[in-house]
Design a protein around this motif. Structure first.
Motif, mmCIF file in Angstrom:
data_model
loop_
_atom_site.group_PDB
_atom_site.id
_atom_site.type_symbol
_atom_site.label_atom_id
_atom_site.label_comp_id
_atom_site.label_asym_id
_atom_site.label_seq_id
_atom_site.Cartn_x
_atom_site.Cartn_y
_atom_site.Cartn_z
ATOM 1 N N PHE A 92 0.523 -1.162 -0.185
ATOM 2 C CA PHE A 92 0.083 0.000 -0.048
ATOM 3 C C PHE A 92 0.895 1.251 -0.020
ATOM 4 O O PHE A 92 1.779 1.618 1.113
ATOM 5 C CB PHE A 92 -0.844 -0.147 1.308
ATOM 6 N N PHE A 93 0.654 1.921 -1.001
ATOM 7 C CA PHE A 93 1.676 3.215 -1.029
ATOM 8 C C PHE A 93 1.406 4.137 0.032
ATOM 9 O O PHE A 93 2.113 4.637 0.872
ATOM 10 C CB PHE A 93 1.177 3.963 -2.427
ATOM 11 N N GLY A 94 -0.114 4.512 0.302
ATOM 12 C CA GLY A 94 -0.453 5.099 1.508
ATOM 13 C C GLY A 94 -1.769 6.078 1.047
ATOM 14 O O GLY A 94 -2.401 5.943 0.114
ATOM 15 N N VAL A 95 -2.301 6.948 1.935
ATOM 16 C CA VAL A 95 -3.178 7.788 1.806
ATOM 17 C C VAL A 95 -2.804 9.140 1.387
ATOM 18 O O VAL A 95 -1.668 9.864 1.975
ATOM 19 C CB VAL A 95 -3.935 8.045 3.293
ATOM 20 N N LEU A 96 -3.519 9.725 0.321
ATOM 21 C CA LEU A 96 -3.338 11.132 0.003
ATOM 22 C C LEU A 96 -4.542 11.736 0.571
ATOM 23 O O LEU A 96 -5.835 11.323 0.180
ATOM 24 C CB LEU A 96 -3.458 11.317 -1.527
ATOM 25 N N SER A 97 -4.451 12.636 1.135
ATOM 26 C CA SER A 97 -5.572 13.220 2.002
ATOM 27 C C SER A 97 -5.859 14.586 1.478
ATOM 28 O O SER A 97 -4.902 15.640 1.840
ATOM 29 C CB SER A 97 -5.354 13.137 3.546
ATOM 30 N N LEU A 98 -7.012 15.044 1.102
ATOM 31 C CA LEU A 98 -7.427 16.414 0.512
ATOM 32 C C LEU A 98 -8.006 17.046 1.804
ATOM 33 O O LEU A 98 -9.010 16.527 2.584
ATOM 34 C CB LEU A 98 -8.513 16.188 -0.378
ATOM 35 N N GLU A 99 -7.411 18.020 1.994
ATOM 36 C CA GLU A 99 -7.739 18.831 3.252
ATOM 37 C C GLU A 99 -8.464 20.186 2.703
ATOM 38 O O GLU A 99 -7.939 20.999 1.924
ATOM 39 C CB GLU A 99 -6.340 19.435 3.954
ATOM 40 N N VAL A 100 -9.668 20.257 3.273
ATOM 41 C CA VAL A 100 -10.598 21.415 2.959
ATOM 42 C C VAL A 100 -11.247 21.762 4.275
ATOM 43 O O VAL A 100 -11.915 21.122 4.879
ATOM 44 C CB VAL A 100 -11.732 21.103 1.880
ATOM 45 N N PRO A 101 -11.343 23.147 4.580
ATOM 46 C CA PRO A 101 -11.969 23.708 5.592
ATOM 47 C C PRO A 101 -13.642 23.613 5.617
ATOM 48 O O PRO A 101 -13.964 23.262 4.666
ATOM 49 C CB PRO A 101 -11.821 25.232 5.709
ATOM 50 N N ARG A 102 -13.994 23.337 6.835
ATOM 51 C CA ARG A 102 -15.391 22.750 7.018
ATOM 52 C C ARG A 102 -16.458 23.554 6.230
ATOM 53 O O ARG A 102 -17.515 23.234 5.884
ATOM 54 C CB ARG A 102 -15.602 22.681 8.712
ATOM 55 N N GLU A 103 -16.457 25.016 6.616
ATOM 56 C CA GLU A 103 -17.152 25.896 5.992
ATOM 57 C C GLU A 103 -17.355 25.677 4.448
ATOM 58 O O GLU A 103 -18.411 25.905 4.096
ATOM 59 C CB GLU A 103 -16.815 27.552 6.419
ATOM 60 N N GLU A 104 -16.406 25.528 4.008
ATOM 61 C CA GLU A 104 -16.219 25.437 2.573
ATOM 62 C C GLU A 104 -16.807 24.242 1.968
ATOM 63 O O GLU A 104 -17.486 24.102 1.093
ATOM 64 C CB GLU A 104 -14.806 25.497 2.146
ATOM 65 N N LEU A 105 -16.633 22.911 2.703
ATOM 66 C CA LEU A 105 -17.277 21.733 2.452
ATOM 67 C C LEU A 105 -18.699 21.839 2.749
ATOM 68 O O LEU A 105 -19.489 21.370 1.626
ATOM 69 C CB LEU A 105 -16.878 20.496 3.471
ATOM 70 N N ILE A 106 -19.127 22.497 3.709
ATOM 71 C CA ILE A 106 -20.698 22.509 3.819
ATOM 72 C C ILE A 106 -21.359 23.338 2.569
ATOM 73 O O ILE A 106 -22.118 23.115 2.006
ATOM 74 C CB ILE A 106 -21.120 23.164 5.100
ATOM 75 N N SER A 107 -20.585 24.500 2.194
ATOM 76 C CA SER A 107 -21.365 25.266 1.277
ATOM 77 C C SER A 107 -21.422 24.402 -0.131
ATOM 78 O O SER A 107 -22.147 24.348 -1.125
ATOM 79 C CB SER A 107 -20.556 26.633 1.175
ATOM 80 N N ARG A 108 -20.048 23.659 -0.549
ATOM 81 C CA ARG A 108 -20.005 22.879 -1.724
ATOM 82 C C ARG A 108 -21.070 21.686 -1.887
ATOM 83 O O ARG A 108 -21.601 21.504 -2.696
ATOM 84 C CB ARG A 108 -18.460 22.288 -1.725
ATOM 85 N N LEU A 109 -21.117 20.979 -0.514
ATOM 86 C CA LEU A 109 -22.101 20.106 -0.529
ATOM 87 C C LEU A 109 -23.469 20.426 -0.681
ATOM 88 O O LEU A 109 -24.304 19.894 -1.415
ATOM 89 C CB LEU A 109 -21.949 19.204 0.889
ATOM 90 N N ILE A 110 -24.010 21.739 -0.151
ATOM 91 C CA ILE A 110 -25.330 22.108 -0.143
ATOM 92 C C ILE A 110 -25.420 22.379 -1.820
ATOM 93 O O ILE A 110 -26.726 22.266 -2.381
ATOM 94 C CB ILE A 110 -25.456 23.432 0.398
ATOM 95 N N ASN A 111 -24.642 23.042 -2.487
ATOM 96 C CA ASN A 111 -24.753 23.524 -3.806
ATOM 97 C C ASN A 111 -24.845 22.139 -4.747
ATOM 98 O O ASN A 111 -25.616 22.080 -5.668
ATOM 99 C CB ASN A 111 -23.635 24.193 -4.577
ATOM 100 N N ARG A 112 -23.865 21.227 -4.590
ATOM 101 C CA ARG A 112 -24.278 19.783 -5.155
ATOM 102 C C ARG A 112 -25.673 19.130 -4.948
ATOM 103 O O ARG A 112 -25.982 18.818 -5.925
ATOM 104 C CB ARG A 112 -23.093 18.896 -4.641
ATOM 105 N N GLY A 113 -26.112 19.225 -3.574
ATOM 106 C CA GLY A 113 -27.338 18.754 -3.448
ATOM 107 C C GLY A 113 -28.445 19.340 -4.306
ATOM 108 O O GLY A 113 -29.321 18.714 -4.760
ATOM 109 N N LYS A 114 -28.272 20.873 -4.687
ATOM 110 C CA LYS A 114 -29.137 21.198 -5.589
ATOM 111 C C LYS A 114 -29.133 20.837 -6.875
ATOM 112 O O LYS A 114 -30.343 20.753 -7.429
ATOM 113 C CB LYS A 114 -29.066 22.922 -5.488
#
Ligand code: AMP
Length: 193
Positions: free
Chosen positions: A108-130
């Motif tokens: 296993f090479f390992g984990v690549l972890s995308l780091e995004v602040p919580r507020e940014e995530l919530i607004s991205r997901l609300i838009n995707r849901g629409k």
């Protein structure tokens, strides 16, 4: 083989970056979320159970996840590696992944972890849901999914950090910019080994 897990909370852009990594390195793409949605779409009894669990924002069992992963690998024996998207999400899945790598005589090479602040995530997901009408992109469910992610997945990050193969990558910026960061981590760490 190059076996990677792309890690990050819902809305971090795992799907987009996965596609690009798969194309560049010729990997088998295994998104447990996609595989679960496929089972739901098939209308099977199992799919109905999965729908109940995922619609409430909860994780399905480790046994079920390993089962769908094994079936996908068996159906694609000749690949340059595997890119896991949305897996491993629990400590026991992390251990099961390492056991699986051993069985396949690879590492296993390992984990690549995308780091995004919580507020940014919530607004991205609300838009995707629409736009997507995904049943798990409504605001209360989004908060539930982020909470579940934070509670259950952060120990997995700690686990791989201790092993020295956890690579955080800034997930804010343009698609190409983020992709270049991911490739850079892969190239640097595969050359070193
Ligand atoms: P995703 O598309 O990766 O966000 O996955 C959608 C949903 O499927 C998640 O919120 C979980 O309910 C379920 N799921 C996906 N991958 C896993 C996993 N590795 N273990 C448990 N549940 C999962």
């Amino acid at each position: 083989m190059l076996n990677i897990a792309l890690f990050g909370p819902p809305g971090a852009g795992k799907g987009t970056q996965s596609e690009k990594l798969v194309a560049k390195y010729g990997l088998l793409y295994i998104s447990t979320g996609d595989l679960l949605r496929k089972e739901i779409a098939s209308g099977s009894e199992l799919g109905r159970k999965i729908d109940e669990i995922t619609s409430a924002g909860h994780f399905v069992s480790d046994a079920l996840v390993m089962d769908i992963i094994r079936k996908t690998i068996e159906a694609n024996p000749h690949v340059n590696g595997i890119l896991f998207d949305g897996f491993p999400r629990t400590l026991s899945q992390a251990e099961l992944l390492e056991a699986l790598m051993g069985e396949l005589h690879t590492r296993f090479f390992g984990v690549l972890s995308l780091e995004v602040p919580r507020e940014e995530l919530i607004s991205r997901l609300i838009n995707r849901g629409k736009m997507s009408h995904r049943s798990d992109d409504k605001e209360d469910i989004i908060l539930e999914r982020l909470k579940e992610y934070e509670e259950k997945t952060l120990p997995v990050a700690e686990y791989f950090k201790r092993k020295g193969n956890f690579h955080p990558v800034e997930g804010v910026g343009g698609i190409e910019e983020i992709f270049d960061r991911l490739v850079n981590v892969i190239e640097t760490n595969t050359q070193a080994k």
